[in-house]
Scaffold this active site. Structure first.
Site, PDB file in Angstrom:
ATOM      1  N   TRP A  25     -50.930   0.658   8.779  1.00  0.00           N
ATOM      2  CA  TRP A  25     -50.607   1.715   9.732  1.00  0.00           C
ATOM      3  C   TRP A  25     -49.160   1.572  10.208  1.00  0.00           C
ATOM      4  O   TRP A  25     -48.647   0.467  10.305  1.00  0.00           O
ATOM      5  CB  TRP A  25     -51.534   1.628  10.947  1.00  0.00           C
ATOM      6  CG  TRP A  25     -52.894   2.210  10.691  1.00  0.00           C
ATOM      7  CD1 TRP A  25     -53.912   1.622  10.004  1.00  0.00           C
ATOM      8  CD2 TRP A  25     -53.373   3.467  11.124  1.00  0.00           C
ATOM      9  NE1 TRP A  25     -54.999   2.439   9.975  1.00  0.00           N
ATOM     10  CE2 TRP A  25     -54.698   3.592  10.663  1.00  0.00           C
ATOM     11  CE3 TRP A  25     -52.817   4.503  11.861  1.00  0.00           C
ATOM     12  CZ2 TRP A  25     -55.472   4.709  10.919  1.00  0.00           C
ATOM     13  CZ3 TRP A  25     -53.583   5.614  12.120  1.00  0.00           C
ATOM     14  CH2 TRP A  25     -54.900   5.721  11.656  1.00  0.00           C
ATOM     15  N   SER A  56     -54.929  -3.407  11.736  1.00  0.00           N
ATOM     16  CA  SER A  56     -54.832  -4.684  12.436  1.00  0.00           C
ATOM     17  C   SER A  56     -56.189  -5.340  12.655  1.00  0.00           C
ATOM     18  O   SER A  56     -56.283  -6.573  12.703  1.00  0.00           O
ATOM     19  CB  SER A  56     -54.121  -4.490  13.778  1.00  0.00           C
ATOM     20  OG  SER A  56     -52.789  -4.091  13.547  1.00  0.00           O
ATOM     21  N   PHE A  57     -57.234  -4.546  12.779  1.00  0.00           N
ATOM     22  CA  PHE A  57     -58.578  -5.097  12.949  1.00  0.00           C
ATOM     23  C   PHE A  57     -58.966  -5.984  11.764  1.00  0.00           C
ATOM     24  O   PHE A  57     -59.707  -6.954  11.915  1.00  0.00           O
ATOM     25  CB  PHE A  57     -59.586  -3.958  13.119  1.00  0.00           C
ATOM     26  CG  PHE A  57     -60.979  -4.418  13.420  1.00  0.00           C
ATOM     27  CD1 PHE A  57     -61.349  -4.746  14.715  1.00  0.00           C
ATOM     28  CD2 PHE A  57     -61.921  -4.529  12.411  1.00  0.00           C
ATOM     29  CE1 PHE A  57     -62.643  -5.184  14.994  1.00  0.00           C
ATOM     30  CE2 PHE A  57     -63.211  -4.960  12.681  1.00  0.00           C
ATOM     31  CZ  PHE A  57     -63.573  -5.288  13.975  1.00  0.00           C
ATOM     32  N   GLU A  58     -58.462  -5.666  10.577  1.00  0.00           N
ATOM     33  CA  GLU A  58     -58.806  -6.404   9.365  1.00  0.00           C
ATOM     34  C   GLU A  58     -57.966  -7.662   9.153  1.00  0.00           C
ATOM     35  O   GLU A  58     -58.231  -8.451   8.246  1.00  0.00           O
ATOM     36  CB  GLU A  58     -58.662  -5.490   8.138  1.00  0.00           C
ATOM     37  CG  GLU A  58     -59.698  -4.389   8.072  1.00  0.00           C
ATOM     38  CD  GLU A  58     -59.418  -3.194   8.979  1.00  0.00           C
ATOM     39  OE1 GLU A  58     -60.389  -2.503   9.359  1.00  0.00           O
ATOM     40  OE2 GLU A  58     -58.240  -2.950   9.326  1.00  0.00           O
ATOM     41  N   VAL A  79     -49.459  -3.515  13.798  1.00  0.00           N
ATOM     42  CA  VAL A  79     -48.987  -2.706  14.916  1.00  0.00           C
ATOM     43  C   VAL A  79     -50.170  -1.958  15.501  1.00  0.00           C
ATOM     44  O   VAL A  79     -50.906  -1.293  14.762  1.00  0.00           O
ATOM     45  CB  VAL A  79     -47.932  -1.668  14.473  1.00  0.00           C
ATOM     46  CG1 VAL A  79     -47.423  -0.882  15.663  1.00  0.00           C
ATOM     47  CG2 VAL A  79     -46.790  -2.321  13.732  1.00  0.00           C
ATOM     48  N   ILE A  81     -50.621   0.767  18.651  1.00  0.00           N
ATOM     49  CA  ILE A  81     -49.920   1.548  19.668  1.00  0.00           C
ATOM     50  C   ILE A  81     -50.951   2.207  20.575  1.00  0.00           C
ATOM     51  O   ILE A  81     -51.899   2.836  20.103  1.00  0.00           O
ATOM     52  CB  ILE A  81     -48.984   2.590  19.016  1.00  0.00           C
ATOM     53  CG1 ILE A  81     -47.894   1.853  18.208  1.00  0.00           C
ATOM     54  CG2 ILE A  81     -48.362   3.492  20.077  1.00  0.00           C
ATOM     55  CD1 ILE A  81     -46.953   2.744  17.451  1.00  0.00           C
ATOM     56  N   HIS A  87     -59.747   2.250  22.601  1.00  0.00           N
ATOM     57  CA  HIS A  87     -59.637   1.699  21.250  1.00  0.00           C
ATOM     58  C   HIS A  87     -58.527   0.649  21.164  1.00  0.00           C
ATOM     59  O   HIS A  87     -58.678  -0.389  20.513  1.00  0.00           O
ATOM     60  CB  HIS A  87     -59.387   2.842  20.264  1.00  0.00           C
ATOM     61  CG  HIS A  87     -59.339   2.415  18.838  1.00  0.00           C
ATOM     62  ND1 HIS A  87     -58.153   2.269  18.150  1.00  0.00           N
ATOM     63  CD2 HIS A  87     -60.317   2.096  17.964  1.00  0.00           C
ATOM     64  CE1 HIS A  87     -58.407   1.878  16.916  1.00  0.00           C
ATOM     65  NE2 HIS A  87     -59.712   1.764  16.775  1.00  0.00           N
ATOM     66  N   ARG A 126     -38.920  -3.724  18.018  1.00  0.00           N
ATOM     67  CA  ARG A 126     -39.321  -5.096  17.686  1.00  0.00           C
ATOM     68  C   ARG A 126     -39.467  -5.322  16.175  1.00  0.00           C
ATOM     69  O   ARG A 126     -39.809  -6.406  15.740  1.00  0.00           O
ATOM     70  CB  ARG A 126     -40.661  -5.400  18.360  1.00  0.00           C
ATOM     71  CG  ARG A 126     -40.569  -5.478  19.867  1.00  0.00           C
ATOM     72  CD  ARG A 126     -41.947  -5.373  20.524  1.00  0.00           C
ATOM     73  NE  ARG A 126     -41.883  -5.619  21.947  1.00  0.00           N
ATOM     74  CZ  ARG A 126     -41.499  -4.741  22.857  1.00  0.00           C
ATOM     75  NH1 ARG A 126     -41.117  -3.529  22.484  1.00  0.00           N
ATOM     76  NH2 ARG A 126     -41.480  -5.051  24.140  1.00  0.00           N
TER      77      ARG A 126
END
Length: 165
Positions: A25, A56-58, A79, A81, A87, A126
């Site tokens: 993502w 990111s969950f994975e 990332v 956001i 969520h 960043r």
């Protein structure tokens, strides 16, 4: 944003094998993070291999697989956001807790390059892109390699002191 206080690291990681696990993502931000991590590994003499996951969950599961595969260090990049629902909190907590657990359970250092931002401009700032104030991809790779080198010293009592950088 702080952007200050990060140590300047010169790392000799010749021979280290580093897995870079990156979410997909927010492609522009992720491209910057991945480039920073790969560049840090290359400058340090480490061999890096990139693995992509959807989000990111994975990251924790992929990081765990890399740790079990024998990598000396893993760099987790992603990332998240903030949006208008809870969520954000669920994904950030699950990814953070999961990555911490992988590091502690496996004994393999995990460089934490998960950006948790209120908006896209914070993430871009960043990402290590031209005009960014920080390079969290580079920083997380340097941290993972530094800890991997420190752990090598810790596991060999009497080998002397090592600051990691």
């Amino acid at each position: 944003m702080s952007g200050t206080g990060a140590p300047e690291m010169t790392i000799d990681a010749e021979g280290l094998r580093v897995a870079i696990v990156a979410s997909s993502w927010h492609e522009t931000v992720m491209d910057g993070l991945v480039a920073g991590a790969v560049g840090a590994c290359t400058r340090a003499g480490a061999v890096s291999v990139l693995y992509r996951v959807p989000g990111s969950f994975e990251l924790p599961l992929a990081a765990q697989a890399a740790a079990q595969a024998g990598y000396d260090a893993v760099v987790a990049l992603g990332v998240v956001i903030r949006g208008g629902t809870p969520h954000f909190e669920y994904v950030c907590r699950a990814a953070t807790d999961g990555l911490s657990r992988v590091a502690l359970d496996s004994g393999v250092p995990i460089g934490f390059g998960l950006l948790t931002c209120d908006d896209e401009s914070q993430a871009l700032d960043r990402a290590g892109l031209p005009g960014s104030r920080e390079d969290k991809g580079r920083e997380s790779a340097e941290a993972a390699m530094s800890v991997a080198l420190t752990l090598r010293t810790v596991k060999r009592p009497g080998a002397g002191t090592h600051t990691g950088f």
